[in-house]
Design an enzyme around this catalytic site. Structure first.
Site, short mmCIF file in Angstrom:
data_model
loop_
_atom_site.label_atom_id
_atom_site.label_comp_id
_atom_site.label_asym_id
_atom_site.label_seq_id
_atom_site.Cartn_x
_atom_site.Cartn_y
_atom_site.Cartn_z
CG ASP A 32 8.20 2.43 0.77
OD1 ASP A 32 8.66 2.65 1.73
OD2 ASP A 32 8.06 3.14 -0.19
CB VAL B 236 0.86 -3.36 -5.87
CG1 VAL B 236 1.03 -4.47 -6.58
CG2 VAL B 236 1.25 -1.97 -6.86
CB ALA C 212 -0.99 0.14 1.23
#
Length: 262
Positions: free
Chosen positions: A111, A13, A7
């Site tokens: 991320d 995704v 996210a």
């Protein structure tokens, strides 16, 4: 199979990853923290069916997010529709298994940590991961897998949005790799594309040169994110293009949590 969910600030995704770490299918939806678990489920169920999968094929859910408000509905999605308690990257059993060698490790985005995990697993030595997303980030991973810090710059779309919003007569243009290598534009549109695109290439090359000089050892440069392929034609600074590095990091972290189970 694992349902890996990345996210980000612009998109969420979803990817199905098999036991060997291979991505079997992936889907993308615009990030909206208000989107409910039910809305995700309707959309995702249709896509699973189109690819020949069913909800019962999902045996685990791993979420990595930089949007805290989106997390709750994704956890409800996992629990209600996949009968799984989602693991959240960086938390609990899915705590980072790499050293975050920075002054504020608690503020490292999921991320970026996931990219570091995946990059170190795939490539030896010192690494620089450049992630082209809402922001463009440079992440330095040393030879033993420790995350050493990096750089945060505005993403190319964000830069264009700011330019168009601040200049009344400038049009919105599509960002694409120029067909002509000249940087001197002869129309407003071509001048804007030159400034945005070639300006971005110059930023990438300039910052990367400084990072490499600071590291002082051979470095492998990995590009990832939705816009990574946009630049590969006109710069030679990328050693590898890995569009799914964050998803790969989620899959690796999930596999490690399974190995740790009693």
């Amino acid at each position: 199979m694992l349902l890996a969910i990345d996210a980000g600030n612009t998109n969420v995704v979803f990817a199905l990853v098999d036991g060997d770490g291979k991505i079997a299918a992936r889907w993308r939806i615009a990030t909206d923290p208000r989107r409910t678990a039910d809305e995700y489920a309707v959309w995702l169920h249709q896509l699973l069916s189109l690819e020949g999968y069913a909800r019962g094929d999902v045996e685990g859910v791993m979420i990595g997010t930089v949007v805290p408000r989106a997390l709750h509905n994704l956890q409800v999605l996992a629990q209600k529709y996949f009968k799984q308690e989602a693991l959240v990257a960086g938390q609990g059993r899915a705590a980072w298994d790499i050293r975050l060698d920075v002054d504020e490790p608690q503020n490292v985005g999921a991320d970026r940590a996931l990219n570091a995990i995946a990059a170190h697993a795939a490539y030896p030595g010192d690494l620089v991961v450049i992630d082209f997303g809402t922001a463009t980030t440079f992440d330095v991973v040393d030879y033993d897998g420790a995350y050493k810090g990096g750089i945060i710059a505005p993403g190319i779309n964000l830069s264009l949005d700011a330019l168009v919003a601040a200049a009344a007569k400038l049009p919105r243009i599509a960002i694409e790799a120029p067909s002509d290598p000249t940087v001197i534009g002869r129309t407003t549109n071509s001048q804007m594309l030159s400034g945005i695109y070639w300006g971005y290439v110059a930023m990438i090359e300039g910052l990367l040169a400084r990072v490499k000089a600071e590291i002082g050892r051979p470095v492998t440069t990995i590009a990832t994110g939705g816009l990574a392929t946009l630049f590969q034609t006109h710069t030679r600074v990328f050693d590898r293009i890995e569009p799914d590095l964050t998803i790969q990091g989620l899959a690796l972290l999930w596999q490690r949590t399974r190995k740790d189970r009693p």
